[in-house]
Enzyme design. Structure first.
Site, PDB file in Angstrom:
ATOM      1  N   ASP A 124       0.856  -1.185   0.000  1.00  0.00           N
ATOM      2  CA  ASP A 124       0.000   0.000   0.000  1.00  0.00           C
ATOM      3  C   ASP A 124       0.889   1.230   0.000  1.00  0.00           C
ATOM      4  O   ASP A 124       1.991   1.219   0.552  1.00  0.00           O
ATOM      5  CB  ASP A 124      -0.909   0.013   1.230  1.00  0.00           C
ATOM      6  N   ASP A 142      -6.951  -1.287  -4.941  1.00  0.00           N
ATOM      7  CA  ASP A 142      -8.075  -1.029  -4.032  1.00  0.00           C
ATOM      8  C   ASP A 142      -9.035  -0.005  -4.628  1.00  0.00           C
ATOM      9  O   ASP A 142     -10.253  -0.134  -4.512  1.00  0.00           O
ATOM     10  CB  ASP A 142      -7.567  -0.529  -2.677  1.00  0.00           C
TER      11      ASP A 142
END
Length: 167
Positions: A124, A142
């Site tokens: 991330d 995402d």
């Protein structure tokens, strides 16, 4: 013995290509983050947004992140099943908004699934915050998953039959 060949809708190639491009773009960005930033580094870009390097062994919002490692295989199985189902759904003619939703979901699943398979965690790099409160870090995959669900929901609502008025 002759086998039946399943014909793919002409527009399916476009939607499958979009999914692959989303997954590849996600992997390129994650590769750059891994190569150029030490784990945990944060670069403030605005008063509410950071670019950083974090790992997530869980699912959304770090669900099951501290579960000892078995969750990796669960999420890989779920990703594999979702990939098969979404690919099958995209091979049939679909309304444009629905196909866009499936394509974005497939691209997001591919991006995060490749991470889980190759690295054992998802990289991330996007961090939105307000003062001391931080939204869980996320990535392009995402975003694609989220937008895909929104597109699919909009398509489903659009196709809902209107209720009949009683006379």
């Amino acid at each position: 013995m002759r086998t039946k060949r399943i014909a793919m809708a002409p527009q399916s190639r476009y939607w499958l290509a979009l999914a692959v491009m989303v997954g590849l773009a996600d992997q390129v960005i994650k590769g750059l983050v891994q190569a150029l930033m030490p784990y945990g580094q944060t670069i403030p870009l605005t008063p509410f947004f950071n670019w950083g390097h974090w790992w997530n062994t869980g699912a959304a919002f770090s669900f099951l992140a501290d579960s000892g490692g078995w969750q990796r295989y669960l999420f890989l199985c779920l990703t594999g099943m979702a990939t098969i189902v979404l690919t099958f759904l995209l091979c049939r003619p679909r309304p444009r908004l629905e196909a866009l939703g499936y394509s974005l979901m497939l691209g997001g699943a591919l991006g995060n699934g490749i991470d889980r398979l190759a690295r054992g965690y998802v990289v991330d790099y996007l961090d939105i915050y307000w003062r001391e409160w931080h939204w869980p870090a996320f990535n392009l995959a995402d975003i694609a998953l989220f937008l895909g669900v929104i597109a699919f929901a909009m398509a489903a609502l659009r196709e809902r039959p209107s209720p009949r008025l009683s006379e």
